[in-house]
Design a protein around this motif. Structure first.
Motif, short mmCIF file in Angstrom:
data_model
loop_
_atom_site.label_atom_id
_atom_site.label_comp_id
_atom_site.label_asym_id
_atom_site.label_seq_id
_atom_site.Cartn_x
_atom_site.Cartn_y
_atom_site.Cartn_z
N ALA A 566 0.84 -1.20 0.00
CA ALA A 566 0.00 0.00 0.00
C ALA A 566 0.87 1.25 0.00
O ALA A 566 2.10 1.17 0.10
N ASP A 567 0.20 2.42 -0.13
CA ASP A 567 0.95 3.67 -0.22
C ASP A 567 1.44 4.15 1.15
O ASP A 567 2.46 4.82 1.24
N VAL A 568 0.74 3.81 2.21
CA VAL A 568 1.16 4.20 3.56
C VAL A 568 0.98 3.01 4.50
O VAL A 568 0.20 2.09 4.22
N GLN A 569 1.71 3.04 5.62
CA GLN A 569 1.67 1.93 6.56
C GLN A 569 0.27 1.74 7.15
O GLN A 569 -0.17 0.61 7.40
N GLY A 570 -0.45 2.85 7.38
CA GLY A 570 -1.80 2.74 7.92
C GLY A 570 -2.71 1.94 7.02
O GLY A 570 -3.54 1.14 7.49
N SER A 571 -2.57 2.12 5.71
CA SER A 571 -3.38 1.37 4.76
C SER A 571 -3.02 -0.11 4.78
O SER A 571 -3.88 -0.98 4.64
N VAL A 572 -1.72 -0.41 4.95
CA VAL A 572 -1.28 -1.81 5.01
C VAL A 572 -1.98 -2.52 6.16
O VAL A 572 -2.53 -3.63 6.00
N GLU A 573 -1.96 -1.90 7.34
CA GLU A 573 -2.56 -2.51 8.51
C GLU A 573 -4.08 -2.66 8.34
O GLU A 573 -4.67 -3.67 8.71
N ALA A 574 -4.71 -1.63 7.75
CA ALA A 574 -6.16 -1.68 7.56
C ALA A 574 -6.56 -2.80 6.61
O ALA A 574 -7.51 -3.56 6.88
N VAL A 575 -5.85 -2.90 5.48
CA VAL A 575 -6.15 -3.95 4.49
C VAL A 575 -5.88 -5.33 5.10
O VAL A 575 -6.67 -6.27 4.94
N LYS A 576 -4.76 -5.45 5.82
CA LYS A 576 -4.39 -6.73 6.43
C LYS A 576 -5.46 -7.22 7.39
O LYS A 576 -5.91 -8.37 7.32
N GLN A 577 -5.89 -6.33 8.30
CA GLN A 577 -6.89 -6.73 9.29
C GLN A 577 -8.23 -7.06 8.64
O GLN A 577 -8.90 -8.02 9.01
N ARG A 620 1.47 0.72 -7.70
CA ARG A 620 1.61 0.05 -8.99
C ARG A 620 2.83 -0.87 -8.95
O ARG A 620 3.79 -0.61 -8.21
N PRO A 621 2.85 -1.93 -9.75
CA PRO A 621 4.05 -2.77 -9.84
C PRO A 621 5.08 -2.14 -10.76
O PRO A 621 4.72 -1.47 -11.74
N GLY A 705 6.11 5.01 -7.65
CA GLY A 705 5.36 3.78 -7.41
C GLY A 705 4.00 4.00 -6.78
O GLY A 705 3.24 3.04 -6.59
N ILE A 706 3.65 5.24 -6.45
CA ILE A 706 2.38 5.54 -5.80
C ILE A 706 1.47 6.24 -6.81
O ILE A 706 1.90 7.16 -7.51
N VAL A 707 0.22 5.79 -6.89
CA VAL A 707 -0.76 6.42 -7.78
C VAL A 707 -1.25 7.71 -7.13
O VAL A 707 -1.80 7.68 -6.03
N ILE A 708 -1.03 8.85 -7.80
CA ILE A 708 -1.45 10.13 -7.23
C ILE A 708 -2.66 10.72 -7.94
O ILE A 708 -3.31 11.63 -7.41
N HIS A 709 -2.98 10.22 -9.14
CA HIS A 709 -4.18 10.71 -9.83
C HIS A 709 -4.60 9.70 -10.89
O HIS A 709 -3.77 9.01 -11.49
N GLU A 710 -5.90 9.66 -11.12
CA GLU A 710 -6.45 8.81 -12.17
C GLU A 710 -7.52 9.60 -12.91
O GLU A 710 -8.38 10.22 -12.28
N GLY A 711 -7.45 9.63 -14.22
CA GLY A 711 -8.40 10.41 -15.00
C GLY A 711 -8.31 10.08 -16.47
O GLY A 711 -7.99 8.95 -16.85
N VAL A 712 -8.60 11.11 -17.31
CA VAL A 712 -8.56 10.92 -18.76
C VAL A 712 -7.70 12.02 -19.38
O VAL A 712 -7.44 13.06 -18.77
N LEU A 713 -7.26 11.79 -20.63
CA LEU A 713 -6.44 12.76 -21.34
C LEU A 713 -7.32 13.91 -21.85
O LEU A 713 -8.42 13.68 -22.37
N SER A 714 -6.81 15.12 -21.71
CA SER A 714 -7.51 16.27 -22.33
C SER A 714 -6.91 16.56 -23.70
O SER A 714 -7.58 17.10 -24.57
#
Length: 758
Positions: A566-577, A620-621, A705-714
């Motif tokens: 995950a992008d941060v350690q807090g997310s790792v623990e949340a997903v794991k639990q 992302r891988p 390696g971290i996704v910061i935005h997702e959208g479409v091309l202008s």
């Protein structure tokens, strides 16, 4: 019951022409089609009557009940006979024959007789009386007709006619049920051969069962059983032992043959925490005095001695090599020493090392290093270890922690004594009195010596001259060198040696076996090559969410191992639990590793070795991880919303997974320069590194390696022109709709969502 006799067979036995017999029968108004016609009993009677008259009258005879004479031209005998004397004309036989059969009068005159033909007639009559006309009448014992033996031929004829009235009864043997052996799969042609049937007959039966097959097609054991029953045969399972199985059949040792062996240790930990320093100190203090310059031979493994006992250390670059070997099925180590710096504490690679050791199910000893440095806090390290499931022994756990200093050598002996103590508790044993087997640690191609392999003997004793097979390579041990650089002639369990004599360079982690001869070794290598090709073509049964429910139903999946990034350690623990709470009676969800950052090659190797799924949250891988995952058939699932991950895995466990869309990656572009355009926003001057960037695709911005935005091309431009797509190797200008926070070094990932047909 008489056997069937054809015209050409009888003609051959009587040394006549088939046309002569056909003509003879025609004289009695018996029409036959050709020389293949089967003679009936009454037709045989007529032929014997006519031939008997012929030889009685010297070639002239009168056909009974007919007003015409039939003359057969004499054939030259095979052997040269003395010339016949001139005969006086003989008056044709005028006695009216009886209706039932013609009486035969044998000529008793002293004129020359065709002995061969008379013998043939006698012989065939004899065999017909007994009901056994054989194919080759020529092999019957020949017998000359003696002068004056007038009644013998007549008596045989009478007996023959009597037998015609009373059919011979044959004892019919009881049919024996055919029993054949069939493997798991067999070709139709081979199956027909074993059934003693033609391939056409077997194919007809298969077609009746609704299966279209050719001679070369394969059928399974169950199908073979059904077809065999149709033919009245029984089928047994054929056990086929391959060459590889034959060398592994005797791997079990008797308890009384096992003797204690040295432990094999691997050292793992975070970079710069002192792994290399610790190994160097242990190695240098164990250098024998006689070595040139005090330099040991680096062969990827070495042995140290403490209190007359040996310990084998594997000098691997880190947990990556250790896991790579385990992924190949090589469980070579008994104990892992986890090096943790007292001033740094637990770091990301430390966590990876812990998880790799746990997945391998080996004992862990923690070496808390750098206790001589300022700011060292061993107690803080122990506290952090408990957060990752390692409880120190002094805190009531089962993991021994030793404070050491690789720089000063403080407590190094205590660490080695701890290794021996853990080894004693594990009761490590092997049988040295047998053929050797073990694992290839590393290998290389030396210009002067050819293929060189470092192997660890795990059982038995390896000797110079032994023939061995390692992976798909075969060889004969020409020389062995130990870790001190000395030539040795044999190596027992837990001893690492460098060997020469391999045909090629084997892969690290390949198991090796000593075999009786080179032919067997080559057979094993060939089987492995063929199996590798087949496995590459076949679909691998790796863990995947799409097949999870079916694997649970079949009983193949008892545990679902997951790696969380995950992008941060807090997310790792949340997903794991959240994921571990999904465990139920059928399957237990277990997160074997969690970390922050992009999915990397190490994650893929651990997933491959542990048959795990990688779940990425807002990451992302990298390119290496993608290619490695494709080769190892490891599934990587990427999510932006934590609830999507939980719902999808839960649905897969319940058998309700119905994916409607699939993400198809198109390509990547790297932002190399940014331009601010008034009224438009920030434009990224980009270079397409792989694939293509499509105008109609969706994009995501990945930074470190971290996704910061997702959208479409202008916008997507080549120079000043709009472009529908830009291929790999070209530059372009990229604009993201409603997003201007583009920076140099960002990666633009282009993808489309394709609907999956239900």
């Amino acid at each position: 019951m008489l056997e069937k006799i054809r015209i050409h067979e009888l003609a051959k036995d009587l040394m006549l022409n088939s046309k002569e017999l056909i003509g003879l029968l025609a004289a009695f108004d018996i029409q036959v089609k050709n020389h293949m016609a089967i003679l009936e009993e009454n037709q045989l009677n007529i032929i014997f009557e006519v031939l008997t008259q012929k030889y009685d009258k010297g070639g002239e005879f009168k056909i009974p009940n007919k007003n015409l004479d039939y003359k057969i031209e004499e054939e030259k005998p095979a052997e040269k006979l003395p010339p016949k004397k001139e005969e006086k004309p003989v008056k044709p036989h005028t006695e009216k024959p009886k209706k039932e059969r013609v009486s035969v009068v044998v000529n008793t005159r002293s004129e020359a007789v065709d002995v061969n033909r008379i013998q043939k007639v006698e012989q065939i009559e004899e065999e017909m009386v007994s009901g056994r006309i054989k194919e080759n009448v020529h092999q019957a014992n020949k017998q000359k007709i003696k002068k004056g033996n007038n009644n013998r031929f007549q008596n045989k004829k009478d007996r023959f006619n009597k037998q015609m009235q009373q059919p011979v009864k044959k004892e019919i043997p009881k049919p024996v049920k055919l029993e054949i052996e069939v493997p798991d799969e067999i070709s139709v042609g081979e199956f027909a051969s074993r059934l003693k049937k033609t391939a056409v007959e077997v194919i007809k039966k298969l077609m009746a069962l609704g299966m279209m097959a050719s001679v070369s097609d394969m059928i399974d054991f169950d199908t073979a059983c059904i077809v065999a029953e149709e033919f009245g045969a029984t089928v047994k399972k054929e056990v086929i032992i391959t060459a590889e199985e034959s060398i592994m059949m005797d791997l079990e040792d008797k308890p009384e043959d096992l003797l204690p062996r040295s432990p094999v240790v691997v050292v793992m930990g975070h970079v710069d925490h002192g792994k290399t320093s610790l190994l160097d100190y242990i190695r240098n203090t164990n250098v024998t005095a006689g070595e040139a310059g005090g330099i040991t031979q680096h062969i990827g493994a070495y042995r140290v001695q403490l209190k007359d006992r040996d310990i084998t250390f594997l000098d691997t670059p880190g947990h990556e090599a250790f896991t790579a070997m385990r992924a190949r099925g090589a469980q070579v180590t008994d104990i892992a020493i986890l090096v943790v710096a007292a001033d740094d504490g637990i770091m990301p690679q430390t966590i990876e090392a812990i998880n790799h050791a746990k997945a391998a199910e080996i004992s862990v000893i923690v070496a808390i290093n750098k206790i001589d440095k300022e700011g060292a806090n061993p107690e803080r390290v122990r506290q952090e270890l408990t957060e990752h499931g390692i409880i120190p022994e002094e805190w009531g756990g089962d993991t021994i922690c030793v404070n050491v200093s690789a720089k000063t050598g403080q407590n190094i002996d205590e660490l080695l004594e701890t290794v021996l103590l853990v080894a004693d508790m594990a009761e490590l044993k092997a049988n040295p009195n047998r053929q050797a087997r073990g694992t290839v640690i590393e290998s290389k191609l030396d210009k002067g010596r050819g293929p060189v392999a470092t192997v660890l003997v795990q059982n038995g004793t390896l000797k110079v001259g032994d023939v061995l097979v390692a992976g798909t390579c075969v060889g004969k041990v020409r020389a062995m060198v130990d870790d001190k650089g000395k030539r040795i002639t044999e190596a027992g369990p837990s001893v690492p040696v460098e060997i020469l004599g391999m045909s090629a360079v084997p892969d690290g982690g390949d198991p090796f076996y000593v075999v009786e001869d080179e032919k067997k070794a080559r057979d094993v290598a060939e089987e492995r090559i063929n199996r590798t090709k087949a496995e590459a073509l076949a679909t691998s049964h790796k863990a995947s969410l799409d097949s999870l429910f079916s694997q649970i139903e079949e009983g193949k999946m008892k545990e679902l191992d997951i790696i969380v990034k995950a992008d941060v350690q807090g997310s790792v623990e949340a997903v794991k639990q959240s994921l571990e709470k999904l465990s139920n009676d059928e399957v237990r969800v277990r997160v074997i590793h969690g970390g922050v950052g992009a999915v990397n090659d190490s994650d893929v190797m651990l997933a491959s070795a542990s048959n795990a799924i990688i779940v990425g949250f807002n990451v992302r891988p990298d390119s290496n991880a993608v290619s490695s995952a494709e080769r190892a058939n490891v599934e990587i699932r990427l999510y932006r919303i934590i609830y999507d991950a939980i719902e999808e895995i839960e649905a897969a466990m319940k058998g309700m997974l119905e994916p409607k869309f699939k993400e198809t990656l198109l390509g990547h572009a790297e932002i190399r320069q940014t331009f601010k355009v008034s009224g438009v926003g920030t434009i990224g001057g980009s270079y397409v590194t792989d694939g293509k960037i499509s105008r109609n695709s969706q994009v995501r911005i990945v930074r470190d390696g971290i996704v910061i935005h997702e959208g479409v091309l202008s916008s997507l431009k080549r120079f000043k022109d709009d472009a529908k797509e830009v291929m790999s190797g070209y530059e372009c200008g990229i604009g993201i709709e409603n997003y201007n926070d583009i920076k140099e070094g960002d990666v633009v990932e282009s993808f489309i969502m394709e609907e999956i047909k239900q």
